[in-house]
Design a protein around this motif. Structure first.
Motif, PDB file in Angstrom:
ATOM      1  N   SER A 113      -3.868  -5.996  -1.195  1.00 43.72           N
ATOM      2  CA  SER A 113      -4.205  -4.595  -0.957  1.00 43.72           C
ATOM      3  C   SER A 113      -5.613  -4.284  -1.428  1.00 43.72           C
ATOM      4  CB  SER A 113      -3.198  -3.692  -1.669  1.00 43.72           C
ATOM      5  OG  SER A 113      -1.899  -4.066  -1.288  1.00 43.72           O
ATOM      6  N   SER A 114      -6.035  -3.079  -1.128  1.00 37.88           N
ATOM      7  CA  SER A 114      -7.408  -2.683  -1.432  1.00 37.88           C
ATOM      8  C   SER A 114      -7.655  -2.695  -2.940  1.00 37.88           C
ATOM      9  CB  SER A 114      -7.672  -1.293  -0.879  1.00 37.88           C
ATOM     10  OG  SER A 114      -6.744  -0.379  -1.407  1.00 37.88           O
ATOM     11  N   CYS A 133      -8.298  -5.146  -4.906  1.00 36.40           N
ATOM     12  CA  CYS A 133      -7.956  -6.365  -5.648  1.00 36.40           C
ATOM     13  C   CYS A 133      -9.201  -7.226  -5.843  1.00 36.40           C
ATOM     14  CB  CYS A 133      -6.919  -7.190  -4.886  1.00 36.40           C
ATOM     15  SG  CYS A 133      -5.275  -6.483  -4.914  1.00 36.40           S
ATOM     16  N   SER A 142       0.789  -1.234   0.000  1.00 35.77           N
ATOM     17  CA  SER A 142       0.000   0.000   0.000  1.00 35.77           C
ATOM     18  C   SER A 142       0.815   1.275   0.000  1.00 35.77           C
ATOM     19  CB  SER A 142      -0.894   0.039   1.246  1.00 35.77           C
ATOM     20  OG  SER A 142      -1.685  -1.105   1.307  1.00 35.77           O
ATOM     21  N   VAL A 153      -4.113   8.430   0.370  1.00 36.48           N
ATOM     22  CA  VAL A 153      -5.306   7.588   0.419  1.00 36.48           C
ATOM     23  C   VAL A 153      -5.878   7.450  -0.995  1.00 36.48           C
ATOM     24  CG1 VAL A 153      -7.644   7.440   1.313  1.00 36.48           C
ATOM     25  CG2 VAL A 153      -5.806   8.218   2.787  1.00 36.48           C
ATOM     26  N   ASP A 154      -6.252   6.222  -1.324  1.00 37.06           N
ATOM     27  CA  ASP A 154      -6.637   5.933  -2.706  1.00 37.06           C
ATOM     28  C   ASP A 154      -8.117   5.684  -2.950  1.00 37.06           C
ATOM     29  OD1 ASP A 154      -4.634   6.206  -4.416  1.00 37.06           O
ATOM     30  OD2 ASP A 154      -3.852   4.190  -4.210  1.00 37.06           O
ATOM     31  N   ASP A 155      -8.902   5.505  -1.908  1.00 38.73           N
ATOM     32  CA  ASP A 155     -10.337   5.272  -2.080  1.00 38.73           C
ATOM     33  C   ASP A 155     -10.652   4.044  -2.917  1.00 38.73           C
ATOM     34  OD1 ASP A 155     -11.372   7.677  -0.699  1.00 38.73           O
ATOM     35  OD2 ASP A 155     -10.216   8.686  -2.242  1.00 38.73           O
ATOM     36  N   ASN A 156      -9.916   2.976  -2.700  1.00 41.43           N
ATOM     37  CA  ASN A 156     -10.281   1.720  -3.354  1.00 41.43           C
ATOM     38  C   ASN A 156     -11.268   0.966  -2.493  1.00 41.43           C
ATOM     39  OD1 ASN A 156      -8.565   1.845  -5.632  1.00 41.43           O
ATOM     40  ND2 ASN A 156      -6.845   1.467  -4.272  1.00 41.43           N
ATOM     41  N   PRO A 157     -12.142   0.180  -3.114  1.00 39.45           N
ATOM     42  CA  PRO A 157     -13.030  -0.676  -2.321  1.00 39.45           C
ATOM     43  C   PRO A 157     -12.229  -1.790  -1.642  1.00 39.45           C
ATOM     44  CG  PRO A 157     -13.302  -1.089  -4.662  1.00 39.45           C
ATOM     45  CD  PRO A 157     -12.378   0.065  -4.550  1.00 39.45           C
ATOM     46  N   PRO A 158     -12.856  -2.519  -0.712  1.00 37.32           N
ATOM     47  CA  PRO A 158     -12.145  -3.634  -0.080  1.00 37.32           C
ATOM     48  C   PRO A 158     -11.758  -4.694  -1.113  1.00 37.32           C
ATOM     49  CG  PRO A 158     -14.236  -3.188   1.033  1.00 37.32           C
ATOM     50  CD  PRO A 158     -14.228  -2.374  -0.201  1.00 37.32           C
ATOM     51  N   ALA A 159     -10.811  -5.551  -0.759  1.00 39.22           N
ATOM     52  CA  ALA A 159     -10.427  -6.634  -1.668  1.00 39.22           C
ATOM     53  C   ALA A 159     -11.544  -7.670  -1.728  1.00 39.22           C
ATOM     54  CB  ALA A 159      -9.142  -7.285  -1.179  1.00 39.22           C
ATOM     55  N   LYS A 160     -11.671  -8.288  -2.905  1.00 36.11           N
ATOM     56  CA  LYS A 160     -12.798  -9.199  -3.107  1.00 36.11           C
ATOM     57  C   LYS A 160     -12.274 -10.589  -3.467  1.00 36.11           C
ATOM     58  CE  LYS A 160     -17.268  -9.078  -5.388  1.00 36.11           C
ATOM     59  NZ  LYS A 160     -17.275  -9.999  -6.522  1.00 36.11           N
ATOM     60  N   GLN A 218      -5.499  -2.870  -6.523  1.00 35.81           N
ATOM     61  CA  GLN A 218      -6.303  -3.026  -7.733  1.00 35.81           C
ATOM     62  C   GLN A 218      -5.794  -4.085  -8.694  1.00 35.81           C
ATOM     63  OE1 GLN A 218      -6.330   1.285  -8.714  1.00 35.81           O
ATOM     64  NE2 GLN A 218      -8.524   0.974  -8.942  1.00 35.81           N
TER      65      GLN A 218
END
Lengths: 373, 419
Positions: free
Chosen positions: A294-295, A297, A33, A274-281, A311
């Motif tokens: 990381s967030s 993904c 991150s 801070v990147d504002d990505n959604p949680p990893a799925k 991502q």
């Protein structure tokens, strides 16, 4: 804190190969991150250094993008703050930064206009936590002219990549060998210095008069017998990214629970943009073991002993082992990747195989063809 | 256009989840809070002046919003302003209804003297471009536009129902009708011409519990104002009950969710200070789940939504559950169909969600599904077994569980946690 900060983030390093094609070394993604410079920047803010200059030159765009706002590191202040210095043309100067000393000298106004008595100079590519206040206290207690942070490394390391120092019994630096052919010591210079601001101005002006430009070669080495240079022994984790194997290893160190706990869960925190990505799925078919994710993904395949940066998209039946997947990589179905570093924004097609070996980490650079339709 | 976001409600049907936080501050979707959705919609729609009206348990909401940095709402002019009820030289009162809350902040709106005011509520999950709705409002030369969506006819009695003509102008308005004559339900999103809103609020200022659906809209309708319905057919979810809250979370883990958080377009922003990546250990198994930043998983996770900074111990199995931020789940615990709120600590070898459904002894209106609901900052000791449709809040001890067991339908509500 009675010091201002300077982070040297201007240089390139040929040993980083294609990874430094499009970014500055200090902008290299780290530990899922972060970017390398986050560690020294966070050290600055956590040490209560209020005013910090980041000096950049090589591929400065990548770093400027990351530092677009100072608020993530708590530098969005009226007093002090974060300054980014790229080379500029003035009536008296039309040169690029010709070396580390020159890069500070060209911004000497920043030093002269400050009132804090000390300066902390740090390189932008060290991965460590350190309260520079402790180094300053040590500096004052030792009545040193310059204090440099040093780390004792195991003999097994490739020491010749570093500046090696020899110390007297009370930690005074008696010799400095910059990247020697044969290792002369296992104590390395971490590139972090504390020095009185007025002394630094004096030394830099002297250097400039003599057309000398490098801080290590032209200041530390030349002055080591006339100025008291002391080593501050760093006893905690220090990772470096001075070559591709070192970059790979320093990232993989974060799979070690102790390293992870030290950086992620112990005070003080490391900050980043801070990147504002959604949680990893994790979709059906995902199988993730001993990895950092990381967030943003999305995972459909198998991941082992690897680090996924932000991502990443991992297709069905993919197998990723012992690899580092940098930001925003798309990996098609059934692809196998082992012992690789996959460059950011790559599009990896389906049914591909990329295999490196533990001794020869393969860097994968593919065009981003996701949007070429 | 400025926005007024109503975020003062308790959300009592979320039970112990809203014991100490307002409903808009309840966590959703791993790293978000419910209010992030309307706030992100605002900035994504180009609205940079937002008043957030708070009343019930506002602390977490206030710290979450701060000066609006995560939503780029830290502005020199406008930006986000938190508007709590305040004392006046006379007639001091709490916000007694949705419209009353807006009325008490006429000064705030006056300060910006906008042409249009957008009224939002802070407890729905959706993505909507309010600017498109505004264009529609302007094109109709409307005084009020109400966003509305078709709902199943059998559920229509729960909503404010709009009957429209063929140009979508509203011809009849029914608030929670027994026999609805349409299935077009109001979503609680209104665009008012500022002058119309101001006039109505002042005229209705003495109305007790003044409410948009009950009073303001009927008043304007009676006054012959042009009111239009803006039909919206995207994803919109009211997460007012435990079941709908659980379902909305679970919809996020579908392979391609209807409500997709992964689109680059229309990002949802939130205050997130935990940055490290998540760590998945060598013995873990994770499928069909979303997991927030900084979480460490040493056990297994199936069909679940896990927040940021969570630790799931070795051998623990979490399935069909929602785990909010900074929760610790002890080694060997088995969690099935649970909603566990922020900062809760669950001991080792706890079994949660076992046995058969039984009606709730606490409040059957709130607790009426298989779910185990655990309030924030709770503690559950090692080795206990917890049945279905149960509620737990506060620091519980072994003695709270007869024979180490909390039967289905039971509850433990203790003081503790934040005090």
């Amino acid at each position: 804190m009675r010091a201002i900060g300077i982070i040297l983030a201007g240089g390139n390093n040929k040993k980083m190969g294609v990874l430094s094609q499009k970014r500055a070394i200090s902008a290299l993604p780290m530990a899922g991150s972060y970017r390398a410079i986050d560690f020294s920047l966070s050290n600055m803010t956590n040490s209560q250094v209020k005013k910090v200059a980041v000096i950049t030159q090589y591929n400065s765009l990548s770093l400027n993008e990351h530092l677009s706002s100072s608020k993530w590191w708590n530098f969005g202040r009226k007093q002090g703050g974060l300054f980014v210095f790229t080379p500029s043309i003035t009536p008296t100067n039309a040169n690029w930064y010709r070396g580390t000393a020159d890069s500070i000298y060209q911004n000497i106004k920043f030093l002269k206009d400050s009132h804090e008595p000390y300066v902390v100079i740090a390189s932008g590519d060290g991965i460590y936590k350190l309260d520079y206040g402790d180094v300053l206290e040590y500096h004052i207690a030792k009545k040193a002219d310059i204090t440099m942070v040093c780390k004792r490394l195991p003999e097994s390391e490739d020491l010749c990549r570093f500046g090696l120092v020899k110390l007297s019994d009370d930690n005074r630096v008696v010799d400095i060998d910059e990247k020697p052919m044969v290792a002369t010591s296992n104590i390395v210079n971490c590139g972090v210095y504390v020095i009185r601001r007025r002394l630094l101005i004096e030394l830099l002006e002297q250097c400039a008069d003599e057309e000398r430009y490098d801080f290590v070669r032209d200041v530390l080495v030349r002055y080591k017998n006339v100025k008291k240079i002391y080593a501050y022994p760093l006893t905690t984790y220090w990772g470096n990214i001075s070559s591709i194997p070192a970059y790979y290893k320093t990232n993989m160190d974060f799979l070690d629970a102790r390293v992870r706990d030290y950086f992620f869960h112990q005070y003080p925190d490391v900050y980043s943009k801070v990147d504002d990505n959604p949680p990893a799925k994790y979709n059906p078919g995902s199988h993730v073991r001993n990895s950092l994710v990381s967030s943003g993904c999305i995972i459909n395949g198998t991941i082992e002993n690897s680090i996924l940066f932000k991502q990443a998209y991992i297709g069905n039946n993919c197998v990723i082992r012992n690899s580092i997947i940098l930001n925003d990589v798309y990996i098609g179905d059934n692809t196998v990747i082992e012992n690789c570093i996959v460059e950011s924004h790559d599009t990896i097609k389906a049914n591909m195989t990329y295999v490196g070996s533990p001794d020869n980490i393969r860097v994968v650079v593919e065009k981003n063809i996701r949007y070429d339709f | 256009m400025i926005a007024m976001l109503l975020a003062g409600g308790q959300g009592s049907r979320l039970g112990v989840l809203t014991a100490r936080v307002a409903k808009p501050a309840v966590a959703f979707g791993g790293k978000y809070r419910i209010i992030d959705f309307p706030l992100s919609n605002c900035i994504n729609s180009g609205i940079d002046t937002v008043g957030v009206l708070t009343q019930y348990q506002p602390l977490k909401l206030n710290t979450h919003i701060g000066i609006g940095i995560p939503w780029d709402l830290d502005r020199n002019i406008g930006g986000v302003t938190v508007l709590p009820p305040y004392e006046k030289s006379r007639n001091s009162e709490w916000y007694t209804g949705t419209a009353n809350a807006i009325y008490q902040n006429l000064n705030y709106m006056e300060m910006y003297n906008p042409e249009y005011v957008l009224i939002l509520s802070g407890d729905h999950i959706y993505k909507m471009d309010y600017e498109v709705m505004l264009d529609y409002h302007k094109a109709n030369n409307a005084d009020i536009t109400i966003a509305a969506m078709p709902v199943p006819m059998e559920e229509a009695h729960r909503f404010g129902i709009l009957v429209t003509d063929d140009r979508n102008q509203i011809t009849q308005f029914e608030e929670k009708p027994a026999n609805p004559s349409s299935n077009l339900a109001s979503m609680g999103i209104y665009i008012f011409n500022w002058k119309v809103l101001k006039e109505a609020l002042i005229a209705l200022s003495d109305e007790p519990g003044c409410d948009f659906g009950k009073h303001v809209i009927p008043y304007c309708f009676g006054g012959g104002k042009r009111i239009f319905a803006y039909e919206y057919n995207g994803y919109w979810k009211d997460v007012g009950t435990l079941t709908s809250y659980w379902e909305a979370n679970m919809e996020l883990i579908d392979i391609i969710p209807v409500f997709n958080l992964y689109e680059e377009y229309w990002k949802i922003y939130t205050k997130s200070d935990i940055l490290p990546p998540q760590y998945i250990s060598a013995d873990s198994m994770i499928e069909r789940s979303i997991i927030g930043e900084g979480t460490s998983v040493y056990g297994s996770v199936y069909n679940s939504v896990i927040g940021s900074g969570v630790t799931i111990g070795k051998g623990a199995v979490v399935s069909n559950s929602i785990i909010m931020q900074d929760v610790v789940i002890g080694e060997g615990s088995v969690i099935e169909k649970a909603i566990i709120a922020d900062k809760t600590e669950i001991g080792a070898n706890v079994r949660m969600g076992v046995g058969e459904f039984a009606p709730s002894k606490l409040d059957p209106k709130v607790y009426n599904a298989d779910l185990v609901t655990v309030g924030e900052e709770s503690f559950i000791p090692d080795g206990v077994t917890i049945g279905k449709n149960t509620a737990i809040s506060g620091v519980t001890e072994k003695d709270d569980y007869p024979d180490g067991n909390l039967a289905s339908g039971e509850y433990v509500i203790k003081a503790g946690g934040v005090q």
